[in-house]
Design a protein around this motif. Sequence first.
Motif, mmCIF file in Angstrom:
data_model
loop_
_atom_site.group_PDB
_atom_site.id
_atom_site.type_symbol
_atom_site.label_atom_id
_atom_site.label_comp_id
_atom_site.label_asym_id
_atom_site.label_seq_id
_atom_site.Cartn_x
_atom_site.Cartn_y
_atom_site.Cartn_z
ATOM 1 N N LEU A 180 16.122 -15.370 -0.156
ATOM 2 C CA LEU A 180 15.959 -13.848 -0.520
ATOM 3 C C LEU A 180 14.480 -12.902 -1.515
ATOM 4 O O LEU A 180 13.670 -14.395 -1.934
ATOM 5 N N LEU A 193 13.576 -5.426 0.436
ATOM 6 C CA LEU A 193 13.854 -6.672 -0.296
ATOM 7 C C LEU A 193 14.345 -7.199 1.387
ATOM 8 O O LEU A 193 15.186 -6.348 2.736
ATOM 9 N N PHE A 195 16.235 -10.253 3.127
ATOM 10 C CA PHE A 195 17.028 -11.764 2.948
ATOM 11 C C PHE A 195 17.783 -11.797 4.208
ATOM 12 O O PHE A 195 17.985 -11.662 5.606
ATOM 13 N N ILE A 205 23.840 -5.164 -3.364
ATOM 14 C CA ILE A 205 22.811 -4.621 -4.049
ATOM 15 C C ILE A 205 22.426 -3.987 -4.951
ATOM 16 O O ILE A 205 22.933 -3.278 -5.503
ATOM 17 N N TYR A 206 21.966 -5.049 -6.173
ATOM 18 C CA TYR A 206 22.378 -4.427 -7.637
ATOM 19 C C TYR A 206 20.615 -4.949 -8.092
ATOM 20 O O TYR A 206 20.112 -5.770 -8.172
ATOM 21 N N ARG A 207 20.712 -4.064 -8.817
ATOM 22 C CA ARG A 207 19.485 -3.784 -9.100
ATOM 23 C C ARG A 207 19.226 -3.948 -10.695
ATOM 24 O O ARG A 207 20.147 -3.053 -11.795
ATOM 25 N N THR A 227 25.641 -0.942 -0.172
ATOM 26 C CA THR A 227 26.099 -2.027 0.548
ATOM 27 C C THR A 227 25.485 -2.143 1.732
ATOM 28 O O THR A 227 25.485 -0.820 1.978
ATOM 29 N N TYR A 235 16.178 -4.047 3.717
ATOM 30 C CA TYR A 235 16.104 -3.078 2.747
ATOM 31 C C TYR A 235 15.243 -2.649 1.896
ATOM 32 O O TYR A 235 14.268 -3.333 1.055
ATOM 33 N N ASP A 237 13.977 0.333 -1.111
ATOM 34 C CA ASP A 237 15.153 0.038 -2.747
ATOM 35 C C ASP A 237 13.687 0.908 -3.166
ATOM 36 O O ASP A 237 12.385 1.064 -3.742
ATOM 37 N N TYR A 247 16.590 -8.277 -8.944
ATOM 38 C CA TYR A 247 17.689 -7.870 -8.296
ATOM 39 C C TYR A 247 18.265 -8.632 -7.269
ATOM 40 O O TYR A 247 18.311 -10.676 -8.008
ATOM 41 N N VAL A 249 21.463 -9.973 -4.708
ATOM 42 C CA VAL A 249 21.957 -9.597 -3.254
ATOM 43 C C VAL A 249 23.546 -10.892 -3.218
ATOM 44 O O VAL A 249 22.948 -11.661 -2.687
ATOM 45 N N THR A 267 20.408 -15.569 -3.969
ATOM 46 C CA THR A 267 21.038 -14.343 -4.615
ATOM 47 C C THR A 267 20.609 -13.718 -5.744
ATOM 48 O O THR A 267 20.626 -12.739 -5.284
#
Length: 456
Positions: A180, A193, A195, A205-207, A227, A235, A237, A247, A249, A267
């Motif tokens: 990642l 991103l 991964f 995917i969280y930010r 997602t 990806y 963003d 981030y 993932v 992750t």
Amino acid sequence: MKREPLLLVITMVLLVGLQAGAQTETGSTRSIDDQTRVFAPFVSKLRVGIRDPQVRLTWQDIPDVTTTYRVYRHTQEIQDSTFPQAEYLETVEPGVQTYIDTPPENGTYYYAVLAESPQGQPYELFIPFRNKSITPITIASYAAPEPESAPVPEIVQEPETPEEQPEPPAEPEAPPKPSLAAAPSDQMPAITLEFSHPETGQLAIYRSTSPITSLEVMSESALLVDTVQAQDERYLDYGVPGIPYYYAVVNTQDLQQGTIAFVPGETIITQPVTIPLGTRISGLSLASADPVREQGLPILNPRQSFLTGGDFTDPAAILMPLAEPLAISPATRDAMTSMLQAYKPNPTRPLEPLILPEDLQVQPEQSKGLDRVLATVLDHYFRQRDWQEAESLLTNLLTLPLEQDKRTKALFYRAQARYFQGNLQVSILDFLLVRDDLYLESSAFIDSALMTLSES
């Protein structure tokens, strides 16, 4: 517009029918106005910290109830199926609210703190984020035993031989590429991103603007961006220049089961990524503006009648004369005054909390996964009108990538929790999000909130 009063009446009738059916179907124990408060036998705000090789647990006791608490440890997540194999550690007196454990060996461990009944048995109720941990704690500092010293070999004289040339040292291997990585994009104000996950399925995917180090931190401060499929491996963003972003993932299946490992470079991103200020969109060609006319368009000034072709004698004749206002007759004025005096707006009728019919019969102990979490919120907080705690738990639940029907229900119940706290404006936003699926149920609350806001 004429259908709104009739629709409001139909909605109110259906809501009254649903409430009456709920009381008849579930009995007095399921009534929202039940005078007896259900005992919630579990601690809250369980926190698990590690100072290898010790694990520190802290929690909040059950308010207004004096009981002892049992601490359990397991190498698997503690739930109904694994609790019989969990190891009982110690009983903690009320008011202590902390326990320090030293596991016997290296490995991963899960914990639970259960309250004891008056008969001395633990209440076997397991609720994530409250009385059990769902993120593994890894112990890795126990020193391995030193190997026994080998006997000194006997020296044997050998005939002299030409000295062998030592082999050149091997070149150090390049460090493995992290699975990642994130970096500002050189094309536009965005972050790329990359991964590489061996798992299949979907990735969430969280930010966040702060480091994402645990499931609790992710649920409270991180935003679910999107997602994607695991095989996408890339990806883009779009962010705001000048703001540092972190981030995470993770696999959506691991997320729903609470088995996420927050590993830097695999992750999560531990170093923030920032889009430089002043970044412009490059590679786009903007069309040139139309040239400005040297002379303006002529002003149209008709001098002849469009109907007869004759010249206008008076320039003002081309304007349509305004009709003289007509006075209202005394009879009409008296009738309108009588109608206004007879009109009395319907008073705002207070609404009662509404649980959907398919959720009335659901018991937490008979459910699994996210269904159990939602049923627990309804049974222990929503029915007891603990609106603040219900809103907080439903907000945490909505940070997960839920299926559409579960997301609709969580939004509908959170909207009610906000409505009954008096947060009418934000509750209207939640009700509007579910109006397409729960039109009659949400419209009554929207109309009531708008009426209350207009009267204030």
